[in-house]
Design a protein around this motif. Sequence first.
Motif, PDB file in Angstrom:
ATOM      1  N   ARG A  97       0.847  -1.183   0.000  1.00 26.92           N
ATOM      2  CA  ARG A  97       0.000   0.000   0.000  1.00 26.92           C
ATOM      3  C   ARG A  97       0.883   1.233   0.000  1.00 26.92           C
ATOM      4  NH1 ARG A  97      -5.138   1.478   3.792  1.00 26.92           N
ATOM      5  NH2 ARG A  97      -5.754   3.282   2.559  1.00 26.92           N
ATOM      6  N   PHE A  98       0.665   2.065  -1.017  1.00 27.64           N
ATOM      7  CA  PHE A  98       1.409   3.308  -1.157  1.00 27.64           C
ATOM      8  C   PHE A  98       0.429   4.454  -1.335  1.00 27.64           C
ATOM      9  CE2 PHE A  98       4.053   0.022  -3.202  1.00 27.64           C
ATOM     10  CZ  PHE A  98       5.155   0.080  -2.370  1.00 27.64           C
ATOM     11  N   THR A  99       0.859   5.608  -0.895  1.00 25.39           N
ATOM     12  CA  THR A  99       0.087   6.811  -1.197  1.00 25.39           C
ATOM     13  C   THR A  99       1.015   7.809  -1.876  1.00 25.39           C
ATOM     14  OG1 THR A  99       0.486   7.784   0.976  1.00 25.39           O
ATOM     15  CG2 THR A  99      -1.560   6.524   0.706  1.00 25.39           C
TER      16      THR A  99
ATOM     17  N   ASP B 217       1.056  12.023  -3.122  1.00 22.26           N
ATOM     18  CA  ASP B 217       0.382  13.309  -3.063  1.00 22.26           C
ATOM     19  C   ASP B 217      -0.170  13.588  -4.453  1.00 22.26           C
ATOM     20  OD1 ASP B 217       1.012  13.754  -0.391  1.00 22.26           O
ATOM     21  OD2 ASP B 217       2.899  14.752  -0.881  1.00 22.26           O
ATOM     22  N   SER B 218      -1.454  13.914  -4.523  1.00 22.17           N
ATOM     23  CA  SER B 218      -2.092  14.197  -5.802  1.00 22.17           C
ATOM     24  C   SER B 218      -1.795  15.624  -6.237  1.00 22.17           C
ATOM     25  CB  SER B 218      -3.606  14.010  -5.692  1.00 22.17           C
ATOM     26  OG  SER B 218      -4.248  14.459  -6.866  1.00 22.17           O
TER      27      SER B 218
ATOM     28  N   THR C 162      -4.686  12.763  -1.677  1.00 18.60           N
ATOM     29  CA  THR C 162      -3.764  11.667  -1.940  1.00 18.60           C
ATOM     30  C   THR C 162      -4.348  10.694  -2.963  1.00 18.60           C
ATOM     31  OG1 THR C 162      -4.631  10.377  -0.089  1.00 18.60           O
ATOM     32  CG2 THR C 162      -2.701  11.748   0.362  1.00 18.60           C
TER      33      THR C 162
ATOM     34  N   THR D 141       0.270  12.694  -9.920  1.00 21.23           N
ATOM     35  CA  THR D 141       0.815  12.976  -8.597  1.00 21.23           C
ATOM     36  C   THR D 141       1.458  14.363  -8.599  1.00 21.23           C
ATOM     37  OG1 THR D 141       3.069  12.165  -8.991  1.00 21.23           O
ATOM     38  CG2 THR D 141       1.399  10.523  -8.373  1.00 21.23           C
TER      39      THR D 141
ATOM     40  N   ASP E 187      -4.236   6.652  -3.454  1.00 23.09           N
ATOM     41  CA  ASP E 187      -3.954   5.484  -2.628  1.00 23.09           C
ATOM     42  C   ASP E 187      -3.935   4.234  -3.500  1.00 23.09           C
ATOM     43  OD1 ASP E 187      -3.975   3.371  -0.761  1.00 23.09           O
ATOM     44  OD2 ASP E 187      -5.253   4.486   0.621  1.00 23.09           O
ATOM     45  N   SER E 188      -2.841   3.486  -3.458  1.00 21.04           N
ATOM     46  CA  SER E 188      -2.743   2.266  -4.273  1.00 21.04           C
ATOM     47  C   SER E 188      -3.765   1.216  -3.855  1.00 21.04           C
ATOM     48  CB  SER E 188      -1.328   1.693  -4.205  1.00 21.04           C
ATOM     49  OG  SER E 188      -1.041   1.204  -2.906  1.00 21.04           O
ATOM     50  N   ALA E 189      -4.339   1.326  -2.669  1.00 21.13           N
ATOM     51  CA  ALA E 189      -5.385   0.384  -2.262  1.00 21.13           C
ATOM     52  C   ALA E 189      -6.584   0.464  -3.217  1.00 21.13           C
ATOM     53  CB  ALA E 189      -5.827   0.660  -0.828  1.00 21.13           C
ATOM     54  N   ASP E 190      -6.770   1.627  -3.836  1.00 17.53           N
ATOM     55  CA  ASP E 190      -7.873   1.805  -4.788  1.00 17.53           C
ATOM     56  C   ASP E 190      -7.610   1.086  -6.112  1.00 17.53           C
ATOM     57  OD1 ASP E 190      -9.142   3.411  -2.905  1.00 17.53           O
ATOM     58  OD2 ASP E 190      -8.304   5.257  -3.732  1.00 17.53           O
TER      59      ASP E 190
END
Length: 176
Positions: A23-25, A27-28, A33, A109, A35-38
């Motif tokens: 899991r990584f985030t 900055d947008s 953010t 990002t 989120d790689s969970a998405d």
Amino acid sequence: MTRTLFALALTCLAALPAQALERFTFDSIDGGTIDSADWAGKPVLVVNTASRCGFTPQYDGLQALYDQYKDQGLIVLAVPSDDFRQELSSAEDVKEFCEVNFGLTLPMTDITHVRGAEAHPFYRWVADTAGFAPSWNFNKVLIGPDGNVKATFGSTTRPQSPPITGPIEKMLGARG
């Protein structure tokens, strides 16, 4: 000799156990953010970009790829980076440049390091698991729906070329 070494390297890489995406985030560029969970269950093409590079026109292809497959689940993530000294000075400038010149709507990002000790954790993970670090702007990392690195591509591989679209179409077909 070179082909033999290349084949051996591919064989060794294929023998490595797959390590699914952590899991990584990020900055947008739009605030908040990413989120790689998405990304779970979706193919993702992550591309380190720069506004002042000879490959910058690939933004058109990245947007077209995103438009073509986003409704089927593809995520295309642009990661502006100044690691090769070709990015504008601020995220605001990058965002405006991309909107005005390319009409980008794909996720982006903030300006992010992609190489070396300061590399974003996602890029350190790719280097550790796939042995790949961007060697220039517009290098591409294809993550499969299972969270594993499926392929990496250099700058000269165009976003809408068969080496990229073929695996994406297979992944999207497998989801249906």
